[in-house]
Write a protein that holds these residues in place. Structure first.
Motif, PDB file in Angstrom:
ATOM      1  N   MET A   1       2.792  -2.925  -8.068  1.00 18.06           N
ATOM      2  CA  MET A   1       4.032  -2.766  -8.939  1.00 18.06           C
ATOM      3  C   MET A   1       3.562  -1.967 -10.062  1.00 18.06           C
ATOM      4  O   MET A   1       4.542  -1.338 -10.569  1.00 18.06           O
ATOM      5  CB  MET A   1       4.443  -4.382  -9.329  1.00 18.06           C
ATOM      6  CG  MET A   1       4.904  -5.400  -8.558  1.00 18.06           C
ATOM      7  SD  MET A   1       6.573  -4.490  -7.670  1.00 18.06           S
ATOM      8  CE  MET A   1       5.913  -3.973  -5.915  1.00 18.06           C
ATOM      9  N   ALA A   2       2.526  -1.929 -10.652  1.00 14.67           N
ATOM     10  CA  ALA A   2       2.102  -0.796 -11.646  1.00 14.67           C
ATOM     11  C   ALA A   2       2.091   0.474 -11.241  1.00 14.67           C
ATOM     12  O   ALA A   2       2.769   1.312 -12.027  1.00 14.67           O
ATOM     13  CB  ALA A   2       0.615  -1.247 -11.927  1.00 14.67           C
ATOM     14  N   TYR A   3       1.786   0.955  -9.957  1.00 14.82           N
ATOM     15  CA  TYR A   3       2.061   1.961  -9.503  1.00 14.82           C
ATOM     16  C   TYR A   3       3.548   2.550  -9.113  1.00 14.82           C
ATOM     17  O   TYR A   3       3.856   3.669  -9.500  1.00 14.82           O
ATOM     18  CB  TYR A   3       1.177   2.317  -8.148  1.00 14.82           C
ATOM     19  CG  TYR A   3      -0.045   2.812  -8.510  1.00 14.82           C
ATOM     20  CD1 TYR A   3      -0.684   4.166  -9.023  1.00 14.82           C
ATOM     21  CD2 TYR A   3      -1.326   1.926  -8.404  1.00 14.82           C
ATOM     22  CE1 TYR A   3      -1.897   4.364  -9.419  1.00 14.82           C
ATOM     23  CE2 TYR A   3      -2.340   2.467  -8.781  1.00 14.82           C
ATOM     24  CZ  TYR A   3      -2.674   3.646  -9.178  1.00 14.82           C
ATOM     25  OH  TYR A   3      -4.020   3.664  -9.571  1.00 14.82           O
ATOM     26  N   LYS A   4       4.379   1.615  -8.698  1.00 12.38           N
ATOM     27  CA  LYS A   4       5.697   1.811  -8.545  1.00 12.38           C
ATOM     28  C   LYS A   4       6.484   2.017  -9.895  1.00 12.38           C
ATOM     29  O   LYS A   4       7.135   2.959  -9.862  1.00 12.38           O
ATOM     30  CB  LYS A   4       6.178   0.523  -7.716  1.00 12.38           C
ATOM     31  CG  LYS A   4       7.758   0.632  -7.527  1.00 12.38           C
ATOM     32  CD  LYS A   4       8.005  -0.630  -6.472  1.00 12.38           C
ATOM     33  CE  LYS A   4       9.540  -0.478  -5.885  1.00 12.38           C
ATOM     34  NZ  LYS A   4       9.827  -1.630  -5.316  1.00 12.38           N
ATOM     35  N   ALA A   5       6.043   1.060 -10.897  1.00  9.43           N
ATOM     36  CA  ALA A   5       6.534   1.376 -12.015  1.00  9.43           C
ATOM     37  C   ALA A   5       6.238   2.723 -12.669  1.00  9.43           C
ATOM     38  O   ALA A   5       7.116   3.371 -13.394  1.00  9.43           O
ATOM     39  CB  ALA A   5       6.241   0.321 -13.260  1.00  9.43           C
ATOM     40  N   LEU A   6       5.066   3.100 -12.679  1.00  6.69           N
ATOM     41  CA  LEU A   6       4.504   4.541 -13.129  1.00  6.69           C
ATOM     42  C   LEU A   6       5.610   5.609 -12.341  1.00  6.69           C
ATOM     43  O   LEU A   6       5.889   6.436 -12.941  1.00  6.69           O
ATOM     44  CB  LEU A   6       3.195   4.508 -12.828  1.00  6.69           C
ATOM     45  CG  LEU A   6       2.549   6.045 -13.198  1.00  6.69           C
ATOM     46  CD1 LEU A   6       2.686   5.965 -14.766  1.00  6.69           C
ATOM     47  CD2 LEU A   6       1.118   6.277 -12.811  1.00  6.69           C
ATOM     48  N   ALA A   7       5.406   5.438 -11.100  1.00  3.68           N
ATOM     49  CA  ALA A   7       6.337   6.458 -10.578  1.00  3.68           C
ATOM     50  C   ALA A   7       7.836   6.519 -10.969  1.00  3.68           C
ATOM     51  O   ALA A   7       8.245   7.280 -10.826  1.00  3.68           O
ATOM     52  CB  ALA A   7       6.432   6.171  -8.688  1.00  3.68           C
ATOM     53  N   THR A   8       8.516   5.386 -11.242  1.00  2.00           N
ATOM     54  CA  THR A   8       9.716   5.192 -11.551  1.00  2.00           C
ATOM     55  C   THR A   8       9.975   5.904 -13.140  1.00  2.00           C
ATOM     56  O   THR A   8      10.759   6.616 -13.205  1.00  2.00           O
ATOM     57  CB  THR A   8      10.198   3.744 -11.679  1.00  2.00           C
ATOM     58  OG1 THR A   8      10.202   3.297 -10.327  1.00  2.00           O
ATOM     59  CG2 THR A   8      11.581   3.538 -12.098  1.00  2.00           C
ATOM     60  N   ASN A   9       8.822   5.653 -13.980  1.00  3.28           N
ATOM     61  CA  ASN A   9       8.850   6.176 -15.124  1.00  3.28           C
ATOM     62  C   ASN A   9       8.708   7.724 -15.234  1.00  3.28           C
ATOM     63  O   ASN A   9       9.258   8.459 -15.735  1.00  3.28           O
ATOM     64  CB  ASN A   9       7.837   5.673 -16.105  1.00  3.28           C
ATOM     65  CG  ASN A   9       7.937   4.151 -16.505  1.00  3.28           C
ATOM     66  OD1 ASN A   9       9.181   3.677 -16.298  1.00  3.28           O
ATOM     67  ND2 ASN A   9       7.017   3.625 -16.623  1.00  3.28           N
ATOM     68  N   LYS A  10       7.957   8.312 -14.302  1.00  3.72           N
ATOM     69  CA  LYS A  10       8.035   9.656 -13.946  1.00  3.72           C
ATOM     70  C   LYS A  10       9.154  10.296 -13.435  1.00  3.72           C
ATOM     71  O   LYS A  10       9.618  11.180 -13.788  1.00  3.72           O
ATOM     72  CB  LYS A  10       6.841   9.964 -12.895  1.00  3.72           C
ATOM     73  CG  LYS A  10       5.572   9.934 -13.814  1.00  3.72           C
ATOM     74  CD  LYS A  10       4.122  10.455 -12.619  1.00  3.72           C
ATOM     75  CE  LYS A  10       2.863  10.200 -13.188  1.00  3.72           C
ATOM     76  NZ  LYS A  10       1.813  10.589 -12.237  1.00  3.72           N
ATOM     77  N   ARG A  11       9.830   9.490 -12.480  1.00  9.89           N
ATOM     78  CA  ARG A  11      11.233  10.156 -11.961  1.00  9.89           C
ATOM     79  C   ARG A  11      12.181  10.209 -13.157  1.00  9.89           C
ATOM     80  O   ARG A  11      13.067  11.147 -13.320  1.00  9.89           O
ATOM     81  CB  ARG A  11      11.605   9.385 -10.731  1.00  9.89           C
ATOM     82  CG  ARG A  11      11.060   9.517  -9.544  1.00  9.89           C
ATOM     83  CD  ARG A  11      11.772   9.051  -8.347  1.00  9.89           C
ATOM     84  NE  ARG A  11      11.876   7.425  -8.382  1.00  9.89           N
ATOM     85  CZ  ARG A  11      11.103   6.783  -8.122  1.00  9.89           C
ATOM     86  NH1 ARG A  11      10.055   7.103  -7.269  1.00  9.89           N
ATOM     87  NH2 ARG A  11      11.262   5.619  -8.157  1.00  9.89           N
TER      88      ARG A  11
ATOM     89  N   LEU B   1       0.829  -1.170   0.089  1.00 14.44           N
ATOM     90  CA  LEU B   1      -0.006  -0.233  -0.041  1.00 14.44           C
ATOM     91  C   LEU B   1       0.880   1.295  -0.205  1.00 14.44           C
ATOM     92  O   LEU B   1       0.497   2.258  -0.512  1.00 14.44           O
ATOM     93  CB  LEU B   1      -1.065  -0.074   1.117  1.00 14.44           C
ATOM     94  CG  LEU B   1      -2.260  -1.063   1.299  1.00 14.44           C
ATOM     95  CD1 LEU B   1      -2.933  -0.885   2.520  1.00 14.44           C
ATOM     96  CD2 LEU B   1      -2.781  -0.786   0.046  1.00 14.44           C
ATOM     97  N   ALA B   2       2.051   1.409   0.746  1.00 16.00           N
ATOM     98  CA  ALA B   2       3.057   2.344   0.415  1.00 16.00           C
ATOM     99  C   ALA B   2       3.379   2.847  -1.060  1.00 16.00           C
ATOM    100  O   ALA B   2       3.887   3.966  -1.313  1.00 16.00           O
ATOM    101  CB  ALA B   2       4.306   2.132   1.165  1.00 16.00           C
ATOM    102  N   CYS B   3       3.383   1.864  -1.815  1.00 18.09           N
ATOM    103  CA  CYS B   3       3.709   2.048  -3.172  1.00 18.09           C
ATOM    104  C   CYS B   3       2.622   2.885  -4.123  1.00 18.09           C
ATOM    105  O   CYS B   3       2.929   3.362  -5.088  1.00 18.09           O
ATOM    106  CB  CYS B   3       3.891   0.857  -4.125  1.00 18.09           C
ATOM    107  SG  CYS B   3       5.222  -0.071  -3.446  1.00 18.09           S
ATOM    108  N   LEU B   4       1.314   2.816  -3.479  1.00 16.25           N
ATOM    109  CA  LEU B   4       0.437   3.586  -4.138  1.00 16.25           C
ATOM    110  C   LEU B   4       0.179   5.268  -3.800  1.00 16.25           C
ATOM    111  O   LEU B   4       1.133   5.638  -2.898  1.00 16.25           O
ATOM    112  CB  LEU B   4      -1.174   3.390  -3.439  1.00 16.25           C
ATOM    113  CG  LEU B   4      -1.373   2.107  -3.562  1.00 16.25           C
ATOM    114  CD1 LEU B   4      -2.675   1.615  -2.976  1.00 16.25           C
ATOM    115  CD2 LEU B   4      -1.524   1.643  -5.207  1.00 16.25           C
TER     116      LEU B   4
END
Length: 132
Positions: free
Chosen positions: A118-128, A76-79
């Motif tokens: 994992m989807a939200y984590k990947a999205l955050a990584t792509n934005k960074r 939940l911390a990845c959201l």
């Protein structure tokens, strides 16, 4: 014996293939990676003292010394910091956990939560990466 088949002369090389995959005309490369989270019933006064947002699911696997709550909280911390999104994820996790068969309920709910995280984590990584 291996079969060998030559590519046609007009076949794209690797660079042309990457350009085509990243073009706006290619729908598969530009689709959203985020899974669909079903929208649950939300009372009009959600977030108030009478109906607070859920920050974690109420129903999850837990025994005397074994519990999934730490693992769930890590996911939940990845959201993003959106209380309504976290609330809806918690409600869907509970629905999956309570609706599946006894042997599979933990696996079904945890697999779904892991894919969302994992989807939200990947999205955050792509934005960074895009910002850098």
């Amino acid at each position: 014996m291996l079969l060998h088949k030559d590519l046609p002369t007009n076949a794209p090389d690797g660079f042309e293939f990457i350009q085509a995959a990243n073009s706006p005309n290619c729908g598969a490369a530009n689709e959203s990676l985020l899974p669909e989270i079903p929208v649950c019933y939300v009372p009009a006064d959600i977030g108030s003292a009478a109906h607070p947002y859920r920050r974690y699911p109420i129903f999850y696997y837990g025994r005397t010394k074994i519990s999934d709550i730490d693992w769930i909280m890590q996911r939940l911390a990845c959201l993003p910091d959106d209380p309504l999104l976290v609330h809806q994820v918690c409600v869907e996790y509970e629905r999956l956990y309570l609706s599946a068969e006894n042997a599979d309920k933990r696996k079904v709910a945890n697999t779904w939560l892991n894919s969302v995280a994992m989807a939200y984590k990947a999205l955050a990584t792509n934005k960074r990466r895009a910002v850098a």
